[in-house]
Design an enzyme around this catalytic site. Structure first.
Site, mmCIF file in Angstrom:
data_model
loop_
_atom_site.group_PDB
_atom_site.id
_atom_site.type_symbol
_atom_site.label_atom_id
_atom_site.label_comp_id
_atom_site.label_asym_id
_atom_site.label_seq_id
_atom_site.Cartn_x
_atom_site.Cartn_y
_atom_site.Cartn_z
ATOM 1 N N GLU A 129 -48.235 -21.104 58.721
ATOM 2 C CA GLU A 129 -46.863 -21.605 58.396
ATOM 3 C C GLU A 129 -46.131 -19.906 58.671
ATOM 4 O O GLU A 129 -46.716 -19.077 58.816
ATOM 5 C CB GLU A 129 -46.506 -21.470 56.827
ATOM 6 C CG GLU A 129 -47.038 -21.228 56.086
ATOM 7 C CD GLU A 129 -46.896 -19.102 55.858
ATOM 8 O OE1 GLU A 129 -45.190 -19.111 56.117
ATOM 9 O OE2 GLU A 129 -47.252 -18.809 55.159
ATOM 10 N N VAL B 255 -46.183 -21.451 50.075
ATOM 11 C CA VAL B 255 -46.225 -22.260 51.221
ATOM 12 C C VAL B 255 -46.396 -23.928 51.108
ATOM 13 O O VAL B 255 -45.784 -24.864 51.204
ATOM 14 C CB VAL B 255 -47.668 -21.819 51.676
ATOM 15 C CG1 VAL B 255 -47.959 -22.548 53.505
ATOM 16 C CG2 VAL B 255 -47.434 -20.538 51.825
ATOM 17 N N LYS C 223 -51.071 -17.344 64.109
ATOM 18 C CA LYS C 223 -50.628 -16.501 62.999
ATOM 19 C C LYS C 223 -50.479 -15.105 62.040
ATOM 20 O O LYS C 223 -50.060 -14.374 62.705
ATOM 21 C CB LYS C 223 -51.267 -17.074 61.986
ATOM 22 C CG LYS C 223 -51.036 -17.104 59.952
ATOM 23 C CD LYS C 223 -49.782 -16.842 59.914
ATOM 24 C CE LYS C 223 -48.999 -16.499 58.547
ATOM 25 N NZ LYS C 223 -47.651 -16.751 58.302
ATOM 26 N N GLY D 206 -35.792 2.119 57.559
ATOM 27 C CA GLY D 206 -36.201 1.579 55.621
ATOM 28 C C GLY D 206 -37.531 2.352 55.560
ATOM 29 O O GLY D 206 -38.280 3.613 55.823
ATOM 30 N N CYS E 117 -47.316 -11.235 53.143
ATOM 31 C CA CYS E 117 -47.460 -11.769 54.284
ATOM 32 C C CYS E 117 -48.216 -10.673 55.267
ATOM 33 O O CYS E 117 -49.438 -10.359 55.791
ATOM 34 C CB CYS E 117 -46.862 -12.185 55.277
ATOM 35 S SG CYS E 117 -46.661 -14.115 54.441
ATOM 36 N N THR F 283 -54.980 -17.719 49.847
ATOM 37 C CA THR F 283 -56.353 -16.552 50.152
ATOM 38 C C THR F 283 -55.856 -15.026 50.056
ATOM 39 O O THR F 283 -55.638 -14.604 51.327
ATOM 40 C CB THR F 283 -56.645 -16.698 51.484
ATOM 41 O OG1 THR F 283 -55.148 -16.445 52.676
ATOM 42 C CG2 THR F 283 -57.131 -18.091 51.915
ATOM 43 N N ASN G 51 -47.662 -12.100 62.753
ATOM 44 C CA ASN G 51 -47.253 -11.270 61.923
ATOM 45 C C ASN G 51 -47.646 -9.718 61.884
ATOM 46 O O ASN G 51 -46.651 -8.772 61.463
ATOM 47 C CB ASN G 51 -47.723 -11.956 60.608
ATOM 48 C CG ASN G 51 -46.696 -12.287 60.064
ATOM 49 O OD1 ASN G 51 -46.141 -12.494 60.576
ATOM 50 N ND2 ASN G 51 -47.744 -13.566 58.503
ATOM 51 N N LYS H 47 -51.131 -8.129 53.315
ATOM 52 C CA LYS H 47 -52.401 -8.924 53.818
ATOM 53 C C LYS H 47 -52.214 -8.997 55.341
ATOM 54 O O LYS H 47 -54.088 -8.727 55.469
ATOM 55 C CB LYS H 47 -51.457 -10.048 52.797
ATOM 56 C CG LYS H 47 -53.251 -10.789 52.706
ATOM 57 C CD LYS H 47 -53.152 -11.554 51.563
ATOM 58 C CE LYS H 47 -52.247 -13.173 51.877
ATOM 59 N NZ LYS H 47 -52.764 -14.007 53.326
#
Length: 440
Positions: A149, A11, A202, A251, A258, A86, A206, A261
């Site tokens: 990000e 990042v 964020k 899949g 990302c 992190t 995700n 976590k």
């Protein structure tokens, strides 16, 4: 504008290089002297297409520098980006050790009022905590802006310049205006929020994408039982603009730095707030099971006896265009196959060395696709690299002991595989189709 970026990992490096590219003077700081020395030579510590060219371009333009000296770097800068790792704790929560250490260094180094921009993914409430943490250790005014990000490994350079939005979260209107000005050069919509909302955006983003992946994988498993073809189902679903086609590729599950976590961290955030987030728990469990889907099929094919079988893994990175193997399905697959007594050979154009570092002499690293397939009892398609997509089907027949291909990324066409005389299975398209006797 003079900007300091702390951390030259994925990042931090992409952020620093991108800020330099739009015209800012950027100094990227890292405690790793070797990494900094390499970066000064335009050698990137991460595999990311296009990044080294941008590093070299902006070093030559005088807009990008690298240093291990934070105090010297912040002398002329009132904006410091925090982009340290992190990592995940055992309970799924985020380890804030490195970010606290960096925050302490900021407090001890700055010599003026400073805006600290947090790029690191942190639990809700962390930015407010960091503001107090730093402010208590410095006489200068500290403002905190949360700027999560949304970079995808392998296409991060593209994403940073062509993102859907830039999220800026703060309670300080002046700091928000400063960061809005910093980011104007990207010409991407800027969405301003409070601190906690930016942090949650964020994790929620995700987790939602991970949910789409686990959902379509569960649908794929049902398709196998009822006779549907997941590729047709996914295409039909994706035509609905309310759903969209992104992240509907079935899949062997999600991986990387990302999604695993962040889903675990969000579940822990929910627990800490007293909420039982059953949906995200199901997403996590479904993904764990999906990562072993190919091994389950392979065991069934060989009546659970994999001892001594030569198994080829085509790709080990968690996705193409990266050398990242963090939380990759390949590692889970290799561990299970080794436990079953199988012999493992892997091929990956960039990530093989990383996997070798994990398993050492327990696995063989092949230099070519031909080598990894040679005398194999089965080939597992784990990562959809272009090199793997372009394998000529006769390679399976000519190189393998038994032409048996288990396709975890739906790379090949089952009808063409059948015509080529190859025993073939792909997720969500039916049972393993056999085209030759099984030799045990």
């Amino acid at each position: 504008m003079n900007i300091v970026v702390i951390g030259t990992g994925y990042v931090g490096l992409v952020t620093g290089v991108a800020l330099a590219e739009i015209g800012h003077d950027v100094c990227c700081v890292d405690i790793d002297a070797f990494k900094v020395a390499q970066l000064k030579k335009s050698i990137s510590p991460i595999y990311e297409p296009g990044i080294e060219e941008l590093i070299e371009k902006n070093i030559n333009a005088g807009r990008l520098t690298f240093s291990t000296d934070l105090k010297a770097a912040v002398t002329d800068s009132s904006i410091v980006y925090l982009a340290v790792g992190t990592p995940q704790k055992q309970d799924g929560s985020a380890n804030l050790e490195y970010i606290e250490e960096a925050a302490m260094n900021i407090a001890q180094s700055i010599s003026q009022d400073t805006v600290v921009v947090v790029k690191s993914t942190v639990p809700v409430g962390t930015n407010r905590y960091l503001k107090k943490f730093i402010q208590n250790k410095t006489p200068y005014k500290i403002s905190i802006v949360s700027n999560p990000e949304f970079l995808r490994e392998g296409v991060a350079v593209k994403d940073v310049f062509h993102g859907d939005r830039i999220v800026l979260g703060a309670d300080d209107d002046i700091a928000l205006e400063q960061l809005e000005a910093v980011n104007q050069g990207f010409q991407i919509p800027i969405f301003k929020t409070g601190l906690e909302s930016a942090e949650m955006i964020k994790y929620a983003s995700n987790a939602f994408l991970a949910t789409k992946i686990s959902f379509i994988n569960e649908i794929a498993n049902i398709c196998e039982k009822v006779g549907g073809d997941i590729r047709e189902v996914s295409a039909g679903m994706g035509m609905d603009h309310r759903i969209g086609s992104s992240f509907l590729q079935a899949g062997i599950g999600y991986g990387g730095s990302c999604f695993p976590k962040d889903t675990l961290a969000l579940n822990q955030i929910a627990k800490n707030s007293g909420y039982d987030f059953k949906l995200i728990q199901s997403v996590i469990q479904a993904n764990k099971a999906q990562q072993l889907k190919l091994v389950k099929v392979l065991k069934s094919h060989y009546n659970s006896d994999l001892k001594g079988k030569q198994i080829a893994l085509l790709g080990v990175a968690f996705k193409p265009e990266t050398d990242d193997i963090r939380e990759a399905a390949s590692e889970v697959i290799i561990k299970e196959l080794l436990w079953c007594g199988a012999k493992i050979s892997i091929y990956d154009p960039v990530a093989a060395a990383n996997m070798k570092a994990v398993f050492g002499e327990e696995i063989h690293v092949a230099e070519t696709i031909e080598e990894v397939l040679y005398q194999a009892d089965a080939a597992l398609v784990v990562t959809e690299w272009d090199e793997i997509k372009k394998i000529k089907l006769e390679e399976f027949s000519s190189q393998m002991k038994h032409p048996l291909v288990l396709d975890g990324r739906l790379v090949f066409d089952k009808d063409q595989m059948k015509k080529a005389g190859i025993s073939y299975y792909s997720i969500g398209t039916g049972e393993l189709q056999l085209n030759e006797p099984v030799y045990i």
